[in-house]
Structure formats: structure tokens, C-alpha cells
Design a protein around this motif. Structure first.
Motif, PDB file in Angstrom:
ATOM      1  N   THR A 159       0.830  -1.197   0.000  1.00 38.25           N
ATOM      2  CA  THR A 159       0.000   0.000   0.000  1.00 38.25           C
ATOM      3  C   THR A 159       0.869   1.253   0.000  1.00 38.25           C
ATOM      4  O   THR A 159       0.599   2.212  -0.719  1.00 38.25           O
ATOM      5  CB  THR A 159      -0.918   0.016   1.237  1.00 38.25           C
ATOM      6  OG1 THR A 159      -1.658  -1.196   1.270  1.00 38.25           O
ATOM      7  CG2 THR A 159      -1.856   1.191   1.210  1.00 38.25           C
ATOM      8  N   VAL A 160       1.911   1.241   0.794  1.00 43.80           N
ATOM      9  CA  VAL A 160       2.817   2.389   0.862  1.00 43.80           C
ATOM     10  C   VAL A 160       3.521   2.578  -0.473  1.00 43.80           C
ATOM     11  O   VAL A 160       3.634   3.700  -0.971  1.00 43.80           O
ATOM     12  CB  VAL A 160       3.831   2.213   2.012  1.00 43.80           C
ATOM     13  CG1 VAL A 160       4.882   3.290   1.983  1.00 43.80           C
ATOM     14  CG2 VAL A 160       3.118   2.201   3.346  1.00 43.80           C
ATOM     15  N   GLU A 161       3.986   1.492  -1.073  1.00 44.09           N
ATOM     16  CA  GLU A 161       4.652   1.601  -2.364  1.00 44.09           C
ATOM     17  C   GLU A 161       3.692   2.063  -3.449  1.00 44.09           C
ATOM     18  O   GLU A 161       4.060   2.845  -4.318  1.00 44.09           O
ATOM     19  CB  GLU A 161       5.277   0.261  -2.746  1.00 44.09           C
ATOM     20  CG  GLU A 161       6.503  -0.091  -1.945  1.00 44.09           C
ATOM     21  CD  GLU A 161       7.082  -1.448  -2.308  1.00 44.09           C
ATOM     22  OE1 GLU A 161       6.504  -2.138  -3.175  1.00 44.09           O
ATOM     23  OE2 GLU A 161       8.117  -1.805  -1.731  1.00 44.09           O
ATOM     24  N   GLY A 162       2.446   1.595  -3.407  1.00 41.38           N
ATOM     25  CA  GLY A 162       1.444   2.015  -4.388  1.00 41.38           C
ATOM     26  C   GLY A 162       1.140   3.494  -4.294  1.00 41.38           C
ATOM     27  O   GLY A 162       1.031   4.189  -5.308  1.00 41.38           O
ATOM     28  N   SER A 163       0.999   4.005  -3.071  1.00 42.25           N
ATOM     29  CA  SER A 163       0.725   5.433  -2.923  1.00 42.25           C
ATOM     30  C   SER A 163       1.932   6.269  -3.335  1.00 42.25           C
ATOM     31  O   SER A 163       1.782   7.360  -3.899  1.00 42.25           O
ATOM     32  CB  SER A 163       0.308   5.749  -1.484  1.00 42.25           C
ATOM     33  OG  SER A 163       1.369   5.477  -0.598  1.00 42.25           O
ATOM     34  N   ALA A 164       3.139   5.784  -3.086  1.00 47.16           N
ATOM     35  CA  ALA A 164       4.337   6.506  -3.517  1.00 47.16           C
ATOM     36  C   ALA A 164       4.427   6.531  -5.039  1.00 47.16           C
ATOM     37  O   ALA A 164       4.767   7.565  -5.628  1.00 47.16           O
ATOM     38  CB  ALA A 164       5.581   5.873  -2.916  1.00 47.16           C
ATOM     39  N   ASN A 165       4.099   5.426  -5.689  1.00 45.52           N
ATOM     40  CA  ASN A 165       4.124   5.390  -7.152  1.00 45.52           C
ATOM     41  C   ASN A 165       3.064   6.304  -7.737  1.00 45.52           C
ATOM     42  O   ASN A 165       3.294   6.962  -8.752  1.00 45.52           O
ATOM     43  CB  ASN A 165       3.930   3.965  -7.661  1.00 45.52           C
ATOM     44  CG  ASN A 165       5.133   3.089  -7.381  1.00 45.52           C
ATOM     45  OD1 ASN A 165       6.237   3.590  -7.207  1.00 45.52           O
ATOM     46  ND2 ASN A 165       4.927   1.784  -7.329  1.00 45.52           N
ATOM     47  N   ALA A 166       1.875   6.375  -7.112  1.00 37.14           N
ATOM     48  CA  ALA A 166       0.821   7.263  -7.586  1.00 37.14           C
ATOM     49  C   ALA A 166       1.237   8.720  -7.435  1.00 37.14           C
ATOM     50  O   ALA A 166       0.978   9.546  -8.313  1.00 37.14           O
ATOM     51  CB  ALA A 166      -0.470   6.997  -6.827  1.00 37.14           C
ATOM     52  N   ALA A 167       1.898   9.053  -6.344  1.00 34.24           N
ATOM     53  CA  ALA A 167       2.360  10.424  -6.144  1.00 34.24           C
ATOM     54  C   ALA A 167       3.415  10.801  -7.179  1.00 34.24           C
ATOM     55  O   ALA A 167       3.413  11.920  -7.700  1.00 34.24           O
ATOM     56  CB  ALA A 167       2.913  10.586  -4.729  1.00 34.24           C
ATOM     57  N   LEU A 168       4.311   9.881  -7.504  1.00 30.51           N
ATOM     58  CA  LEU A 168       5.315  10.160  -8.532  1.00 30.51           C
ATOM     59  C   LEU A 168       4.676  10.320  -9.903  1.00 30.51           C
ATOM     60  O   LEU A 168       5.090  11.167 -10.698  1.00 30.51           O
ATOM     61  CB  LEU A 168       6.355   9.041  -8.562  1.00 30.51           C
ATOM     62  CG  LEU A 168       7.341   9.018  -7.401  1.00 30.51           C
ATOM     63  CD1 LEU A 168       8.230   7.789  -7.487  1.00 30.51           C
ATOM     64  CD2 LEU A 168       8.181  10.274  -7.394  1.00 30.51           C
ATOM     65  N   ALA A 169       3.654   9.534 -10.199  1.00 27.99           N
ATOM     66  CA  ALA A 169       2.961   9.661 -11.479  1.00 27.99           C
ATOM     67  C   ALA A 169       2.243  11.001 -11.564  1.00 27.99           C
ATOM     68  O   ALA A 169       2.220  11.638 -12.621  1.00 27.99           O
ATOM     69  CB  ALA A 169       1.971   8.508 -11.652  1.00 27.99           C
ATOM     70  N   ASN A 170       1.654  11.464 -10.459  1.00 26.77           N
ATOM     71  CA  ASN A 170       0.991  12.762 -10.457  1.00 26.77           C
ATOM     72  C   ASN A 170       1.991  13.893 -10.675  1.00 26.77           C
ATOM     73  O   ASN A 170       1.694  14.874 -11.352  1.00 26.77           O
ATOM     74  CB  ASN A 170       0.233  12.984  -9.141  1.00 26.77           C
ATOM     75  CG  ASN A 170      -1.008  12.145  -9.051  1.00 26.77           C
ATOM     76  OD1 ASN A 170      -1.520  11.681 -10.062  1.00 26.77           O
ATOM     77  ND2 ASN A 170      -1.491  11.938  -7.843  1.00 26.77           N
ATOM     78  N   LEU A 171       3.163  13.771 -10.088  1.00 27.66           N
ATOM     79  CA  LEU A 171       4.181  14.801 -10.287  1.00 27.66           C
ATOM     80  C   LEU A 171       4.656  14.835 -11.731  1.00 27.66           C
ATOM     81  O   LEU A 171       4.909  15.900 -12.290  1.00 27.66           O
ATOM     82  CB  LEU A 171       5.367  14.573  -9.352  1.00 27.66           C
ATOM     83  CG  LEU A 171       5.167  14.969  -7.902  1.00 27.66           C
ATOM     84  CD1 LEU A 171       6.390  14.580  -7.092  1.00 27.66           C
ATOM     85  CD2 LEU A 171       4.924  16.451  -7.777  1.00 27.66           C
ATOM     86  N   GLY A 229       0.581  20.879  -4.884  1.00 19.84           N
ATOM     87  CA  GLY A 229      -0.748  20.532  -4.399  1.00 19.84           C
ATOM     88  C   GLY A 229      -1.503  21.715  -3.850  1.00 19.84           C
ATOM     89  O   GLY A 229      -2.467  21.571  -3.112  1.00 19.84           O
ATOM     90  N   ILE A 230      -1.081  22.923  -4.239  1.00 18.89           N
ATOM     91  CA  ILE A 230      -1.741  24.144  -3.767  1.00 18.89           C
ATOM     92  C   ILE A 230      -2.426  24.780  -4.961  1.00 18.89           C
ATOM     93  O   ILE A 230      -1.818  25.010  -5.995  1.00 18.89           O
ATOM     94  CB  ILE A 230      -0.705  25.131  -3.179  1.00 18.89           C
ATOM     95  CG1 ILE A 230       0.078  24.464  -2.075  1.00 18.89           C
ATOM     96  CG2 ILE A 230      -1.375  26.395  -2.709  1.00 18.89           C
ATOM     97  CD1 ILE A 230       1.262  25.264  -1.614  1.00 18.89           C
ATOM     98  N   SER A 231      -3.713  25.083  -4.820  1.00 17.66           N
ATOM     99  CA  SER A 231      -4.406  25.742  -5.914  1.00 17.66           C
ATOM    100  C   SER A 231      -4.477  27.238  -5.623  1.00 17.66           C
ATOM    101  O   SER A 231      -4.891  27.638  -4.539  1.00 17.66           O
ATOM    102  CB  SER A 231      -5.801  25.155  -6.103  1.00 17.66           C
ATOM    103  OG  SER A 231      -6.552  25.348  -4.937  1.00 17.66           O
ATOM    104  N   PRO A 232      -4.059  28.069  -6.554  1.00 15.91           N
ATOM    105  CA  PRO A 232      -4.070  29.511  -6.303  1.00 15.91           C
ATOM    106  C   PRO A 232      -5.487  30.067  -6.300  1.00 15.91           C
ATOM    107  O   PRO A 232      -6.387  29.545  -6.949  1.00 15.91           O
ATOM    108  CB  PRO A 232      -3.266  30.075  -7.472  1.00 15.91           C
ATOM    109  CG  PRO A 232      -3.349  29.058  -8.542  1.00 15.91           C
ATOM    110  CD  PRO A 232      -3.507  27.744  -7.849  1.00 15.91           C
ATOM    111  N   GLY A 233      -5.698  31.121  -5.528  1.00 16.85           N
ATOM    112  CA  GLY A 233      -6.967  31.827  -5.524  1.00 16.85           C
ATOM    113  C   GLY A 233      -7.961  31.343  -4.487  1.00 16.85           C
ATOM    114  O   GLY A 233      -9.076  31.838  -4.437  1.00 16.85           O
TER     115      GLY A 233
END
Length: 92
Positions: free
Chosen positions: A50-62, A75-79
Motif C-alpha cells: 500500500t505504501v509503495e502504491g501510494s508513492a508510485n501514484a504520487a510520482l505519477a501525479n508529479l 498541491g496548492i491551488s491559487p486563488g
């Protein structure tokens, strides 16, 4: 040669000292075994997959984010202010 009472007292002191030393060594070995078994156990709560899956998802999002928007990468939306998400009562 020591008198009989001094010799028996000396032997008793040696026995007590040796027994204490053996007891201390035994307690150290027992504590070491307990700590070693605690270290070898898997972590409680989170599964490694689970930890590895969430880390891989975070890297894919980046990797998929737009490089022109550095705030979006963080992960901050302006405005938006911190309190804008709460529903405010409408004026009458």
C-alpha cells in the motif's frame, strides 16, 4: 591458612557474586532476544504494498503535472483562501 569461618564466608561471597553475575548476563541475553524479535516483526498498520502504491501514484501525479504551474506541483491551488470552503450564510 584462613580460619574455618572466614573461609566459608569467602566461599559464600564468591557464590553470591557468581550467581549475580550469571543473572545479569542472563537478563542481558533475554533483553537482546526480545529487542531482536521486535525489530524483525513487520510494521503495524500499513502494508508495504500500500505504501509503495501510494508513492508510485504520487510520482505519477508529479510527472503528469503542468511544469508551468509550480503551485499545482505542490498541491496548492491559487486563488482559494483557507476559509472559502465553508458554506457562509446568505444575507437577507
Amino acid at each position: 591458612m584462613l580460619p574455618r569461618s572466614d573461609q566459608s564466608q569467602l566461599l559464600q561471597r564468591l557464590r553470591v557474586g557468581a550467581t549475580g553475575l550469571v543473572l545479569v548476563v542472563f537478563l542481558i541475553v533475554l533483553a537482546s532476544a526480545l529487542f531482536r524479535s521486535a525489530i524483525d516483526e513487520p510494521p503495524i498498520g500499513e502494508d508495504v504494498a500500500t505504501v509503495e502504491g501510494s508513492a508510485n501514484a504520487a510520482l505519477a501525479n508529479l510527472a503528469a503535472s503542468n511544469p508551468d504551474e509550480p503551485l499545482a506541483e505542490l498541491g496548492i491551488s491559487p486563488g482559494t483562501a483557507p476559509g472559502d470552503n465553508a458554506a457562509s450564510p446568505e444575507p437577507r
